[in-house]
Scaffold this motif. Structure first.
Motif, PDB file in Angstrom:
ATOM      1  N   GLY A  74       0.801  -1.221   0.000  1.00 58.75           N
ATOM      2  CA  GLY A  74       0.000   0.000   0.000  1.00 58.75           C
ATOM      3  C   GLY A  74       0.831   1.266   0.000  1.00 58.75           C
ATOM      4  N   VAL A  75       2.123   1.173   0.410  1.00 58.78           N
ATOM      5  CA  VAL A  75       2.973   2.366   0.463  1.00 58.78           C
ATOM      6  C   VAL A  75       3.236   2.928  -0.936  1.00 58.78           C
ATOM      7  CG1 VAL A  75       5.225   3.264   1.130  1.00 58.78           C
ATOM      8  CG2 VAL A  75       4.010   1.693   2.651  1.00 58.78           C
ATOM      9  N   PRO A  76       3.785   2.129  -1.886  1.00 61.21           N
ATOM     10  CA  PRO A  76       3.995   2.698  -3.230  1.00 61.21           C
ATOM     11  C   PRO A  76       2.689   3.071  -3.923  1.00 61.21           C
ATOM     12  CG  PRO A  76       4.445   0.342  -3.240  1.00 61.21           C
ATOM     13  CD  PRO A  76       4.314   0.748  -1.803  1.00 61.21           C
ATOM     14  N   ALA A  77       1.643   2.261  -3.672  1.00 59.34           N
ATOM     15  CA  ALA A  77       0.357   2.584  -4.295  1.00 59.34           C
ATOM     16  C   ALA A  77      -0.175   3.913  -3.772  1.00 59.34           C
ATOM     17  CB  ALA A  77      -0.647   1.462  -4.027  1.00 59.34           C
ATOM     18  N   GLY A  78      -0.059   4.122  -2.452  1.00 60.53           N
ATOM     19  CA  GLY A  78      -0.523   5.380  -1.868  1.00 60.53           C
ATOM     20  C   GLY A  78       0.289   6.567  -2.340  1.00 60.53           C
ATOM     21  N   LEU A  79       1.622   6.413  -2.416  1.00 59.91           N
ATOM     22  CA  LEU A  79       2.472   7.497  -2.895  1.00 59.91           C
ATOM     23  C   LEU A  79       2.142   7.855  -4.343  1.00 59.91           C
ATOM     24  CD1 LEU A  79       5.934   6.513  -1.377  1.00 59.91           C
ATOM     25  CD2 LEU A  79       4.465   8.420  -0.705  1.00 59.91           C
ATOM     26  N   PHE A  80       1.973   6.841  -5.173  1.00 59.61           N
ATOM     27  CA  PHE A  80       1.644   7.081  -6.588  1.00 59.61           C
ATOM     28  C   PHE A  80       0.306   7.810  -6.720  1.00 59.61           C
ATOM     29  CE2 PHE A  80      -0.361   5.819 -10.582  1.00 59.61           C
ATOM     30  CZ  PHE A  80       0.623   6.191 -11.496  1.00 59.61           C
ATOM     31  N   ALA A  81      -0.695   7.358  -5.961  1.00 59.34           N
ATOM     32  CA  ALA A  81      -2.018   7.994  -6.049  1.00 59.34           C
ATOM     33  C   ALA A  81      -1.977   9.420  -5.522  1.00 59.34           C
ATOM     34  CB  ALA A  81      -3.033   7.163  -5.275  1.00 59.34           C
ATOM     35  N   GLY A  82      -1.251   9.628  -4.400  1.00 56.59           N
ATOM     36  CA  GLY A  82      -1.180  10.971  -3.825  1.00 56.59           C
ATOM     37  C   GLY A  82      -0.473  11.952  -4.734  1.00 56.59           C
ATOM     38  N   MET A  83       0.701  11.578  -5.260  1.00 55.22           N
ATOM     39  CA  MET A  83       1.447  12.463  -6.149  1.00 55.22           C
ATOM     40  C   MET A  83       0.691  12.694  -7.454  1.00 55.22           C
ATOM     41  SD  MET A  83       3.901  13.348  -4.303  1.00 55.22           S
ATOM     42  CE  MET A  83       4.791  14.310  -5.540  1.00 55.22           C
ATOM     43  N   GLY A  84       0.027  11.644  -7.936  1.00 51.49           N
ATOM     44  CA  GLY A  84      -0.773  11.818  -9.155  1.00 51.49           C
ATOM     45  C   GLY A  84      -1.915  12.800  -8.953  1.00 51.49           C
ATOM     46  N   THR A  85      -2.555  12.746  -7.775  1.00 51.19           N
ATOM     47  CA  THR A  85      -3.635  13.681  -7.465  1.00 51.19           C
ATOM     48  C   THR A  85      -3.118  15.110  -7.406  1.00 51.19           C
ATOM     49  OG1 THR A  85      -4.832  11.978  -6.220  1.00 51.19           O
ATOM     50  CG2 THR A  85      -5.384  14.279  -5.767  1.00 51.19           C
ATOM     51  N   ILE A  86      -1.961  15.299  -6.764  1.00 50.50           N
ATOM     52  CA  ILE A  86      -1.377  16.634  -6.667  1.00 50.50           C
ATOM     53  C   ILE A  86      -1.050  17.188  -8.043  1.00 50.50           C
ATOM     54  CG2 ILE A  86       0.658  17.906  -5.876  1.00 50.50           C
ATOM     55  CD1 ILE A  86       0.675  16.062  -3.415  1.00 50.50           C
ATOM     56  N   ALA A  87      -0.419  16.350  -8.889  1.00 51.05           N
ATOM     57  CA  ALA A  87      -0.064  16.794 -10.238  1.00 51.05           C
ATOM     58  C   ALA A  87      -1.308  17.149 -11.053  1.00 51.05           C
ATOM     59  CB  ALA A  87       0.745  15.706 -10.945  1.00 51.05           C
ATOM     60  N   LEU A  88      -2.366  16.352 -10.922  1.00 56.68           N
ATOM     61  CA  LEU A  88      -3.600  16.617 -11.659  1.00 56.68           C
ATOM     62  C   LEU A  88      -4.249  17.921 -11.227  1.00 56.68           C
ATOM     63  CD1 LEU A  88      -5.777  15.702 -13.647  1.00 56.68           C
ATOM     64  CD2 LEU A  88      -6.845  14.430 -11.776  1.00 56.68           C
ATOM     65  N   LEU A  89      -4.326  18.154  -9.908  1.00 52.90           N
ATOM     66  CA  LEU A  89      -4.937  19.388  -9.414  1.00 52.90           C
ATOM     67  C   LEU A  89      -4.126  20.612  -9.816  1.00 52.90           C
ATOM     68  CD1 LEU A  89      -6.057  18.275  -5.840  1.00 52.90           C
ATOM     69  CD2 LEU A  89      -7.508  18.680  -7.836  1.00 52.90           C
ATOM     70  N   GLU A  90      -2.784  20.523  -9.751  1.00 50.27           N
ATOM     71  CA  GLU A  90      -1.951  21.651 -10.148  1.00 50.27           C
ATOM     72  C   GLU A  90      -2.106  21.955 -11.633  1.00 50.27           C
ATOM     73  OE1 GLU A  90       1.960  20.564  -8.876  1.00 50.27           O
ATOM     74  OE2 GLU A  90       1.727  21.537  -6.911  1.00 50.27           O
ATOM     75  N   ALA A  91      -2.226  20.914 -12.450  1.00 55.62           N
ATOM     76  CA  ALA A  91      -2.429  21.126 -13.886  1.00 55.62           C
ATOM     77  C   ALA A  91      -3.778  21.785 -14.155  1.00 55.62           C
ATOM     78  CB  ALA A  91      -2.328  19.793 -14.634  1.00 55.62           C
ATOM     79  N   MET A  92      -4.814  21.364 -13.430  1.00 59.31           N
ATOM     80  CA  MET A  92      -6.136  21.966 -13.605  1.00 59.31           C
ATOM     81  C   MET A  92      -6.126  23.435 -13.205  1.00 59.31           C
ATOM     82  SD  MET A  92      -8.520  18.841 -12.174  1.00 59.31           S
ATOM     83  CE  MET A  92     -10.010  19.832 -12.228  1.00 59.31           C
ATOM     84  N   LEU A  93      -5.454  23.766 -12.090  1.00 57.27           N
ATOM     85  CA  LEU A  93      -5.373  25.159 -11.657  1.00 57.27           C
ATOM     86  C   LEU A  93      -4.580  25.996 -12.654  1.00 57.27           C
ATOM     87  CD1 LEU A  93      -4.792  24.854  -7.798  1.00 57.27           C
ATOM     88  CD2 LEU A  93      -6.878  25.509  -8.998  1.00 57.27           C
ATOM     89  N   ALA A  94      -3.501  25.419 -13.198  1.00 59.21           N
ATOM     90  CA  ALA A  94      -2.699  26.153 -14.172  1.00 59.21           C
ATOM     91  C   ALA A  94      -3.505  26.454 -15.428  1.00 59.21           C
ATOM     92  CB  ALA A  94      -1.443  25.355 -14.524  1.00 59.21           C
ATOM     93  N   ARG A  95      -4.296  25.475 -15.896  1.00 53.54           N
ATOM     94  CA  ARG A  95      -5.129  25.706 -17.084  1.00 53.54           C
ATOM     95  C   ARG A  95      -6.192  26.768 -16.806  1.00 53.54           C
ATOM     96  NH1 ARG A  95      -4.697  19.987 -17.801  1.00 53.54           N
ATOM     97  NH2 ARG A  95      -6.685  19.680 -16.717  1.00 53.54           N
ATOM     98  N   ALA A  96      -6.792  26.728 -15.608  1.00 56.37           N
ATOM     99  CA  ALA A  96      -7.802  27.731 -15.259  1.00 56.37           C
ATOM    100  C   ALA A  96      -7.184  29.122 -15.204  1.00 56.37           C
ATOM    101  CB  ALA A  96      -8.454  27.373 -13.923  1.00 56.37           C
TER     102      ALA A  96
END
Length: 200
Positions: free
Chosen positions: A66-88
């Motif tokens: 669950g550690v690598p899976a959680g890290l991957f999901a967390g970092m992916g969420t952060i990257a997605l939200l930052e990209a959405m804010l940048a586009r907005a």
């Protein structure tokens, strides 16, 4: 309406990423096999001293997946939200640029606000600038504590608004940086008229 500027902080994005990471870790840990005896048998004594002493000891299970899976999901969420804010933000900046391109294109018919008269009250001068349809520039004390910043604005109207928890008289105008926003008159200083920038 409260005078605010879009926050540039990203702390909440990291908080969401951490929540997602913990949630994924817990989900994986609940699915994969947990601690058990080394020979594959389970025991109710796991967690207490001497558990699985006749079954070659206790294995830690596969919850670590669950550690690598959680890290991957967390970092992916952060990257997605930052990209959405940048586009907005890019869309908003483009809209502001288009508005000011239109204003510059019509600058030939735009009057320049007369200079502020000696001793003239700020409210009266702003009303004259609004009637002239011209641009003004002034120093504005930002509510977030970043100090005084110069703003170029096409004034639209005056209204009562809530600023820092208090009702005060404010100017509503189209700013070259922030688009349409509210400026408390008590936070405005060194007002002057400016000529529209040439088109192109």
């Amino acid at each position: 309406m409260k005078e605010t500027r879009p926050s540039s902080g990203t702390g909440w994005i990291w908080l969401v990423g951490i929540v997602v990471a913990v949630g994924v870790f817990c989900g994986v840990a609940a699915i994969v096999p947990g601690p058990r005896c080394s020979d594959g048998t389970s025991s109710d004594a796991i967690g207490r001293r001497g558990a699985c002493s006749y079954h070659r000891g206790v294995t830690s299970g596969q919850a670590f997946l669950g550690v690598p899976a959680g890290l991957f999901a967390g970092m992916g969420t952060i990257a997605l939200l930052e990209a959405m804010l940048a586009r907005a933000a890019a869309r908003r900046e483009k809209e502001v640029e288009q508005l000011w391109d239109q204003a510059r294109a019509s600058s030939a018919t735009t009057k320049v606000a007369a200079p502020r008269r000696a001793g003239e009250e700020l409210e009266g001068y702003l009303r004259r600038a609004m009637l002239a349809g011209g641009l003004i520039a002034f120093l504005h004390q930002e509510e977030d504590g970043t100090g005084w910043r110069e703003r170029t604005v096409r004034p639209r109207w005056l209204q009562m608004s809530e600023v820092a928890g208090e009702s005060t008289y404010c100017l509503v105008g189209d700013c070259t940086v922030d688009g349409r926003r509210v400026f408390a008159l008590s936070r405005i200083d060194q007002v002057r008229s400016v000529s529209p920038a040439p088109a192109g």
